[in-house]
Design an enzyme around this catalytic site. Structure first.
Site, PDB file in Angstrom:
ATOM      1  N   TRP A 101       3.229  -6.645  -0.102  1.00  0.00           N
ATOM      2  CA  TRP A 101       3.008  -5.223  -0.433  1.00  0.00           C
ATOM      3  C   TRP A 101       4.140  -4.358   0.046  1.00  0.00           C
ATOM      4  O   TRP A 101       4.510  -3.389  -0.622  1.00  0.00           O
ATOM      5  CB  TRP A 101       1.655  -4.751   0.109  1.00  0.00           C
ATOM      6  CG  TRP A 101       0.514  -5.495  -0.517  1.00  0.00           C
ATOM      7  CD1 TRP A 101      -0.363  -6.332   0.110  1.00  0.00           C
ATOM      8  CD2 TRP A 101       0.145  -5.517  -1.911  1.00  0.00           C
ATOM      9  NE1 TRP A 101      -1.247  -6.856  -0.804  1.00  0.00           N
ATOM     10  CE2 TRP A 101      -0.962  -6.379  -2.045  1.00  0.00           C
ATOM     11  CE3 TRP A 101       0.652  -4.891  -3.056  1.00  0.00           C
ATOM     12  CZ2 TRP A 101      -1.575  -6.627  -3.282  1.00  0.00           C
ATOM     13  CZ3 TRP A 101       0.047  -5.139  -4.283  1.00  0.00           C
ATOM     14  CH2 TRP A 101      -1.056  -5.998  -4.383  1.00  0.00           C
ATOM     15  N   ASP A 173       1.027   2.319   4.532  1.00  0.00           N
ATOM     16  CA  ASP A 173       0.058   1.772   3.578  1.00  0.00           C
ATOM     17  C   ASP A 173      -1.019   1.085   4.417  1.00  0.00           C
ATOM     18  O   ASP A 173      -0.785   0.029   5.000  1.00  0.00           O
ATOM     19  CB  ASP A 173       0.760   0.766   2.656  1.00  0.00           C
ATOM     20  CG  ASP A 173      -0.217   0.033   1.734  1.00  0.00           C
ATOM     21  OD1 ASP A 173      -1.419   0.358   1.732  1.00  0.00           O
ATOM     22  OD2 ASP A 173       0.253  -0.880   1.014  1.00  0.00           O
ATOM     23  N   LYS A 197     -10.789  -2.029  -0.407  1.00  0.00           N
ATOM     24  CA  LYS A 197     -10.797  -3.087   0.595  1.00  0.00           C
ATOM     25  C   LYS A 197     -11.827  -2.758   1.669  1.00  0.00           C
ATOM     26  O   LYS A 197     -12.817  -3.438   1.827  1.00  0.00           O
ATOM     27  CB  LYS A 197      -9.408  -3.246   1.226  1.00  0.00           C
ATOM     28  CG  LYS A 197      -8.262  -3.338   0.208  1.00  0.00           C
ATOM     29  CD  LYS A 197      -7.933  -4.733  -0.206  1.00  0.00           C
ATOM     30  CE  LYS A 197      -7.073  -4.851  -1.454  1.00  0.00           C
ATOM     31  NZ  LYS A 197      -5.711  -4.373  -1.388  1.00  0.00           N
TER      32      LYS A 197
HETATM   33  C1  LIG Z   1      -4.504  -4.397  -2.270  1.00  0.00           C
HETATM   34  C2  LIG Z   1      -3.320  -3.773  -1.657  1.00  0.00           C
HETATM   35  C3  LIG Z   1      -2.419  -2.992  -2.404  1.00  0.00           C
HETATM   36  C4  LIG Z   1      -2.551  -2.782  -3.888  1.00  0.00           C
HETATM   37  O1  LIG Z   1      -3.582  -1.914  -4.175  1.00  0.00           O
HETATM   38  P1  LIG Z   1      -3.855  -1.429  -5.689  1.00  0.00           P
HETATM   39  O2  LIG Z   1      -5.032  -0.530  -5.502  1.00  0.00           O
HETATM   40  O3  LIG Z   1      -4.158  -2.642  -6.502  1.00  0.00           O
HETATM   41  O4  LIG Z   1      -2.655  -0.712  -6.162  1.00  0.00           O
HETATM   42  C5  LIG Z   1      -1.365  -2.422  -1.730  1.00  0.00           C
HETATM   43  N1  LIG Z   1      -1.188  -2.584  -0.409  1.00  0.00           N
HETATM   44  C6  LIG Z   1      -2.016  -3.331   0.333  1.00  0.00           C
HETATM   45  C7  LIG Z   1      -1.773  -3.482   1.800  1.00  0.00           C
HETATM   46  C8  LIG Z   1      -3.103  -3.945  -0.266  1.00  0.00           C
HETATM   47  O5  LIG Z   1      -3.936  -4.695   0.477  1.00  0.00           O
END
Ligand SMILES: *Cc1c(COP(=O)(O)O)cnc(C)c1O
Length: 362
Positions: A101, A173, A197
């Site tokens: 990511w 993030d 998540k």
């Molecule tokens: C799942 C995830 C993403 C991607 O998220 P989307 O909603 O599919 O864009 C980005 N960063 C992390 C750390 C993730 O776990």
């Protein structure tokens, strides 16, 4: 019958939050319609929207300097939108590379402007098994911001001490560990997390942003992409994902009711210790590649002695009522995602299954 859900995302939701949605689905508070049939400008939806914001503010202790935003496009859109807002021509941003990511975030940044890799823990075989130490960071004191991924969903690593970045704005993030424990949000100029998540369903992304930081963002980009547009309109500039925000409200109300983030942290630590304890006890059978200090309390990754055993493990776990244990498609092995909605008892069931699996196959 509900299964025990170890999905990495979209992931399981706390049962009380779903039950509340079921109760309120056809007739939201006597209005004769569901919440998703209400106008986003009406008082019913507005109260849900503002309650979600105030619950989040209370749970995280968000100071007045910061503001909650509901955005769409997921974390992937933020990978582009963060540099669009905060990376003007002539500036450069620092990225700390800890997994897939952060690589994707960096790839978008270099399309928008200049970005540097200020640290990476990538191995020659492209895997990551830890986050960088402070003494490995080669930070640019003039950087527009430093970007980190707080929890690496795929590799199962997590920052347990925030990097010291001086006066440079820290951007994170937090998609896969947002709200896993109390967090000092004042350390961050901008943090963001897709809800699916650890917080709610897919379709909404939560950001917590320093007001002065987003106010300074670029104005020469389309209005819809400016964080300041959404901040000035309480995330109601355009139609927000009302149902997703409503479900986040239910989860946040549940989190408060069970005792807040301190309680969630106690449970999360207990879950992590149970699972890593079992892996360490049977280290000759289960291989957990992540270095101890970087182990994630949200995504626990491990491998069995052969890929065939990995497959049998996943199949037999499914028969025993546990789903979502297959590792990321390019990684193989097993990944147990143990977000807030997974209970300590759920993890105990997995641990006894693991014990039995070693007895039969070890
Ligand atoms: C799942 C995830 C993403 C991607 O998220 P989307 O909603 O599919 O864009 C980005 N960063 C992390 C750390 C993730 O776990």
């Amino acid at each position: 019958m509900r299964v025990i859900n170890f999905n990495p995302g979209p992931a399981g939701l706390p049962l009380p939050a779903l039950e509340r949605a079921r109760e309120e689905l056809l007739d939201f508070q006597g209005s004769g319609m569901s919440i998703m049939e209400h106008s986003h400008r009406g008082k019913e939806y507005e109260s849900v929207h503002n309650e979600a914001i105030s619950l989040l503010t209370e749970l995280l202790g968000i100071p007045d300097t910061h503001q909650v935003l509901f955005l769409t496009g997921g974390a992937s859109q933020q990978f582009a939108q963060v540099p669009m807002n905060f990376l003007p021509p002539g500036a450069s941003a620092d990225y700390l590379m800890t997994g897939v990511w952060s690589e994707k975030a960096y790839d978008e940044a270099v399309l928008v402007g200049q970005a540097r890799i200020a640290a990476t823990t990538v191995l020659p075989d492209k895997r990551y098994v830890r986050v960088p130490r402070q003494d490995e960071l080669q930070l640019d004191p003039k950087a527009a911001y430093v970007h980190i991924t707080s929890n690496n969903t795929i590799y199962g690593t997590q920052w347990h001490r925030w990097p010291e970045v001086g006066d440079v704005p820290l951007v994170a993030d937090m998609s896969s560990d947002f709200l896993w424990k109390p967090t000092d949000v004042s350390r961050f100029a901008f943090l963001y997390a897709g809800a699916q998540k650890n917080l709610g369903p897919s379709g909404v992304l939560i950001a917590v942003a320093r007001k002065d930081f987003i106010a300074r963002g670029r104005k020469d980009i389309p209005k819809i992409f400016r964080y300041s547009t959404h901040a000035e309109n309480n995330s109601l500039y355009n139609t927000p994902p009302t149902l997703a925000i409503y479900l986040c409200r239910n989860v946040l109300a549940w989190a408060r009711q069970v005792g807040g983030l301190g309680q969630l942290e106690r449970w999360n630590r207990e879950k992590g210790e149970l699972l890593y304890g079992a892996l360490d006890k049977h280290a000759g059978f289960y291989h957990a590649p992540v270095e101890r200090e970087s182990r994630s309390y949200m995504n626990v990754v491990f491998k069995l002695p052969t890929p065939e055993l990995d497959d049998q493990f996943v199949a037999q776990a499914k028969k025993a009522g546990m789903v979502g244990l297959k590792g990321y498609r390019t990684m193989g092995g097993i990944r147990a995602s143990i977000y807030n909605a997974v209970t300590v008892d759920n993890v105990r069931v997995l641990v006894s299954f693991m014990e039995e699996f070693v007895r039969k196959n070890g």
